[in-house]
Design a protein around this motif. Structure first.
Motif, PDB file in Angstrom:
ATOM      1  N   LEU A  19      -8.654   3.506   0.685  1.00  0.00           N
ATOM      2  CA  LEU A  19      -7.957   2.323   1.179  1.00  0.00           C
ATOM      3  C   LEU A  19      -8.752   1.056   0.859  1.00  0.00           C
ATOM      4  O   LEU A  19      -8.186   0.071   0.368  1.00  0.00           O
ATOM      5  N   ASP A  20     -10.049   1.092   1.111  1.00  0.00           N
ATOM      6  CA  ASP A  20     -10.904  -0.057   0.771  1.00  0.00           C
ATOM      7  C   ASP A  20     -10.899  -0.316  -0.731  1.00  0.00           C
ATOM      8  O   ASP A  20     -10.840  -1.457  -1.175  1.00  0.00           O
TER       9      ASP A  20
ATOM     10  N   LEU B 125       0.810  -1.220   0.000  1.00  0.00           N
ATOM     11  CA  LEU B 125       0.000   0.000   0.000  1.00  0.00           C
ATOM     12  C   LEU B 125       0.843   1.269   0.000  1.00  0.00           C
ATOM     13  O   LEU B 125       0.491   2.255  -0.636  1.00  0.00           O
TER      14      LEU B 125
ATOM     15  N   LYS C  63      -7.587  -1.951  -1.737  1.00  0.00           N
ATOM     16  CA  LYS C  63      -7.550  -3.358  -1.321  1.00  0.00           C
ATOM     17  C   LYS C  63      -8.427  -4.221  -2.224  1.00  0.00           C
ATOM     18  O   LYS C  63      -8.055  -5.340  -2.583  1.00  0.00           O
ATOM     19  N   THR C  64      -9.569  -3.695  -2.602  1.00  0.00           N
ATOM     20  CA  THR C  64     -10.464  -4.426  -3.504  1.00  0.00           C
ATOM     21  C   THR C  64      -9.811  -4.645  -4.861  1.00  0.00           C
ATOM     22  O   THR C  64      -9.860  -5.746  -5.421  1.00  0.00           O
TER      23      THR C  64
ATOM     24  N   ILE D  90      -6.569  -4.622  -5.571  1.00  0.00           N
ATOM     25  CA  ILE D  90      -5.443  -5.559  -5.425  1.00  0.00           C
ATOM     26  C   ILE D  90      -5.949  -6.988  -5.386  1.00  0.00           C
ATOM     27  O   ILE D  90      -5.437  -7.864  -6.089  1.00  0.00           O
ATOM     28  N   THR D  91      -6.962  -7.225  -4.582  1.00  0.00           N
ATOM     29  CA  THR D  91      -7.527  -8.577  -4.466  1.00  0.00           C
ATOM     30  C   THR D  91      -8.059  -9.052  -5.814  1.00  0.00           C
ATOM     31  O   THR D  91      -7.801 -10.183  -6.241  1.00  0.00           O
TER      32      THR D  91
ATOM     33  N   TRP E  36      -4.204   8.149   2.866  1.00  0.00           N
ATOM     34  CA  TRP E  36      -5.276   7.227   2.513  1.00  0.00           C
ATOM     35  C   TRP E  36      -6.547   7.631   3.245  1.00  0.00           C
ATOM     36  O   TRP E  36      -6.544   7.737   4.465  1.00  0.00           O
TER      37      TRP E  36
END
Length: 159
Positions: free
Chosen positions: A135-136, A118, A139-140, A142-143, A130
């Motif tokens: 941030l959410d 991050l 992460k989404t 990246i996943t 962030w």
């Protein structure tokens, strides 16, 4: 000299010249047609700007500058209601553009087979801090990218 000695005569002559010239100019311009044309051009240019590389934020000023009508629109907004209404819809907010930068950064890092921590995403995307929403979102993304890549690489190729 003329203004000082016969200002009344000068003002009456100047007023008659100005008033004779202005009404003609107002009726020459078809503002409704110009508004429709500007609106369509603005939509087209916004799409083009979103496809450009390197990517810049699409703002009303950038669109109007590319069209070469920024000053015209600023002084004649009351004649161009369609354009004024569509500009906020086709442009990007700061948050929307930050999401675009995050997505681009993650894609570049994953495509070059580099780690995507991050802090690195934040630095490359040019984010100061962030927010919880960003941030959410990161992460989404990246996943999603890692799941997609692992699904591609784990699927056997049939020949």
């Amino acid at each position: 000299w003329l203004y000082k000695n016969d200002g009344h005569w000068l003002n009456t002559k100047n007023k008659s010249l100005v008033s004779a010239r202005n009404p003609i100019m107002v009726h020459i311009i078809d503002w409704k047609q110009r508004d429709i044309n500007y609106k369509n051009d603005a939509i087209r240019i916004a799409k083009e700007l979103k496809q450009q590389s390197p990517r810049h934020r699409v703002t009303p000023s950038r669109i109007l500058r590319v069209m070469g009508i920024e000053t015209t629109v600023r002084f004649n907004q009351h004649h161009l209601p369609l354009l004024v209404k569509i500009l906020p819809i086709i442009t990007e907010t700061i948050e929307q553009f930050q999401k675009v930068r995050i997505e681009t950064t993650i894609s570049d890092l994953v495509n070059s087979n580099k780690n995507a921590p991050l802090w690195k995403i934040q630095r490359i995307a040019g984010l100061k801090t962030w927010t919880p929403e960003l941030l959410d979102y990161a992460k989404t993304i990246i996943t999603r990218k890692l799941d997609f890549d692992s699904a591609i690489h784990s699927t056997p190729v049939s020949r």
